[in-house]
Design a protein around this motif. Structure first.
Motif, PDB file in Angstrom:
ATOM      1  N   HIS A  14       8.111   3.013 -11.761  1.00 51.05           N
ATOM      2  CA  HIS A  14       7.513   2.647 -10.275  1.00 51.05           C
ATOM      3  C   HIS A  14       6.334   3.002 -10.191  1.00 51.05           C
ATOM      4  O   HIS A  14       5.381   1.926 -10.006  1.00 51.05           O
ATOM      5  N   ALA A  15       5.564   3.924 -10.934  1.00 54.72           N
ATOM      6  CA  ALA A  15       4.321   4.032 -11.143  1.00 54.72           C
ATOM      7  C   ALA A  15       3.669   3.110 -12.317  1.00 54.72           C
ATOM      8  O   ALA A  15       2.709   2.590 -11.987  1.00 54.72           O
ATOM      9  N   TRP A  16       4.255   2.767 -13.395  1.00 51.69           N
ATOM     10  CA  TRP A  16       3.903   1.772 -14.328  1.00 51.69           C
ATOM     11  C   TRP A  16       3.508   0.347 -13.699  1.00 51.69           C
ATOM     12  O   TRP A  16       2.597  -0.271 -13.697  1.00 51.69           O
ATOM     13  N   ALA A  17       4.635  -0.168 -12.857  1.00 54.17           N
ATOM     14  CA  ALA A  17       4.631  -1.324 -12.115  1.00 54.17           C
ATOM     15  C   ALA A  17       3.681  -1.502 -10.935  1.00 54.17           C
ATOM     16  O   ALA A  17       2.884  -2.303 -11.018  1.00 54.17           O
ATOM     17  N   THR A  55       5.268   3.583   2.880  1.00 53.53           N
ATOM     18  CA  THR A  55       6.750   3.762   2.564  1.00 53.53           C
ATOM     19  C   THR A  55       6.944   4.941   1.577  1.00 53.53           C
ATOM     20  O   THR A  55       7.941   5.668   1.669  1.00 53.53           O
ATOM     21  N   ASP A  56       6.243   4.780   0.602  1.00 51.02           N
ATOM     22  CA  ASP A  56       5.936   5.803  -0.469  1.00 51.02           C
ATOM     23  C   ASP A  56       5.746   7.265   0.022  1.00 51.02           C
ATOM     24  O   ASP A  56       6.602   8.247  -0.192  1.00 51.02           O
ATOM     25  N   ASP A  57       4.893   7.399   0.910  1.00 51.22           N
ATOM     26  CA  ASP A  57       4.689   8.699   1.833  1.00 51.22           C
ATOM     27  C   ASP A  57       5.876   9.149   2.570  1.00 51.22           C
ATOM     28  O   ASP A  57       6.333  10.276   2.551  1.00 51.22           O
ATOM     29  N   ALA A 132      14.424   4.408  -2.436  1.00 49.09           N
ATOM     30  CA  ALA A 132      12.847   4.589  -2.550  1.00 49.09           C
ATOM     31  C   ALA A 132      12.079   3.592  -3.455  1.00 49.09           C
ATOM     32  O   ALA A 132      11.130   2.944  -3.341  1.00 49.09           O
ATOM     33  N   PHE A 133      12.718   3.558  -4.716  1.00 48.65           N
ATOM     34  CA  PHE A 133      12.182   2.787  -5.647  1.00 48.65           C
ATOM     35  C   PHE A 133      12.492   1.647  -5.423  1.00 48.65           C
ATOM     36  O   PHE A 133      11.659   0.494  -5.893  1.00 48.65           O
ATOM     37  N   ASN A 134      13.694   1.150  -5.401  1.00 46.13           N
ATOM     38  CA  ASN A 134      14.010  -0.354  -5.066  1.00 46.13           C
ATOM     39  C   ASN A 134      13.320  -1.048  -3.846  1.00 46.13           C
ATOM     40  O   ASN A 134      12.864  -2.168  -4.309  1.00 46.13           O
ATOM     41  N   HIS A 135      13.066  -0.137  -2.979  1.00 48.48           N
ATOM     42  CA  HIS A 135      12.104  -0.760  -1.969  1.00 48.48           C
ATOM     43  C   HIS A 135      10.778  -1.349  -2.262  1.00 48.48           C
ATOM     44  O   HIS A 135      10.428  -2.227  -2.167  1.00 48.48           O
ATOM     45  N   HIS A 138      11.175  -4.335  -4.262  1.00 44.72           N
ATOM     46  CA  HIS A 138      11.251  -5.554  -3.209  1.00 44.72           C
ATOM     47  C   HIS A 138       9.704  -5.984  -2.744  1.00 44.72           C
ATOM     48  O   HIS A 138       9.501  -7.346  -2.846  1.00 44.72           O
ATOM     49  N   HIS A 139       9.018  -5.204  -2.575  1.00 45.56           N
ATOM     50  CA  HIS A 139       7.847  -5.513  -1.866  1.00 45.56           C
ATOM     51  C   HIS A 139       6.656  -5.973  -3.118  1.00 45.56           C
ATOM     52  O   HIS A 139       6.042  -6.863  -2.669  1.00 45.56           O
ATOM     53  N   ARG A 140       6.755  -5.365  -4.075  1.00 43.60           N
ATOM     54  CA  ARG A 140       6.071  -5.938  -5.460  1.00 43.60           C
ATOM     55  C   ARG A 140       6.333  -7.310  -5.532  1.00 43.60           C
ATOM     56  O   ARG A 140       5.504  -8.133  -5.984  1.00 43.60           O
ATOM     57  N   GLY A 141       7.753  -7.762  -5.705  1.00 43.87           N
ATOM     58  CA  GLY A 141       8.235  -9.024  -5.690  1.00 43.87           C
ATOM     59  C   GLY A 141       7.647 -10.011  -4.671  1.00 43.87           C
ATOM     60  O   GLY A 141       7.222 -11.219  -5.037  1.00 43.87           O
ATOM     61  N   GLN A 142       7.503  -9.531  -3.565  1.00 39.97           N
ATOM     62  CA  GLN A 142       6.865 -10.297  -2.496  1.00 39.97           C
ATOM     63  C   GLN A 142       5.301 -10.550  -3.010  1.00 39.97           C
ATOM     64  O   GLN A 142       4.939 -11.627  -2.578  1.00 39.97           O
TER      65      GLN A 142
END
Length: 170
Positions: A14-17, A55-57, A132-135, A138-142
């Motif tokens: 999550h942090a790396w990506a 959403t991370d918060d 939380a990580f999958n979400h 998803h948005h990094r993919g968008q």
């Protein structure tokens, strides 16, 4: 492998990506590209990065702090692109730090929280942590799709890249 170690891997990913996306692909955007309506769910890259931070918060607060933040999902936390990117990068380490001390038995429990609309929710803890990580993925993919639509290179953010890097460290 214990499940908590799997989640620790997800936290590192999550942090790396997120860092890779922000530093290597979004930092070079013009302001027009950053704020432009790209047809994403939250319209622009800017609003989508804000949503990632928000959403991370929200999920960290629910899972780690057992606190429900009363924020709508489209809340703009930062109007400036540097501010939102800095805040999102600063938020990343907390997951690994928290997971390092997590009691494994908690993964089999529940998380209870209150949604923005006041609805009380109780759901399984482990799958919710995974969400939380999958979400974010998803948005990094968008955002990746928006970049390629702009004619920019799409970032390679597959988890396997991080796994390969970690496997080859001395």
């Amino acid at each position: 492998m214990e499940l908590v170690h799997y989640f620790a891997g997800l936290a590192r990913y999550h942090a790396w990506a997120t860092h890779r996306l922000l530093d290597e692909h979004l930092a070079g955007l013009t302001d027009d590209e950053w704020y432009r309506d790209c047809g994403l769910f939250f319209r622009s890259i800017h609003r989508t990065v804000n949503h990632l931070l928000l959403t991370d918060d929200i999920w960290y607060s629910r899972l780690a702090d057992k606190v429900s933040l009363p924020l709508a999902l489209d809340t703009e936390l930062h109007a400036g692109r540097a501010d939102v990117a800095t805040a999102l990068k600063a938020a990343m380490p907390r997951w690994s730090q928290w997971l390092a001390g997590l009691d494994c038995t908690r993964l089999d429990g529940e998380v209870a929280y209150t949604r923005f609309n006041g609805e009380q929710i109780r759901i399984p803890f482990g799958p919710t942590l995974g969400h939380a990580f999958n979400h974010a993925t998803h948005h990094r993919g968008q955002i990746t799709a928006a970049l390629t639509a702009m004619g920019r290179p799409g970032p390679e953010l597959d988890w396997r890249h991080l796994i390969q890097q970690e496997a080859h460290r001395p």
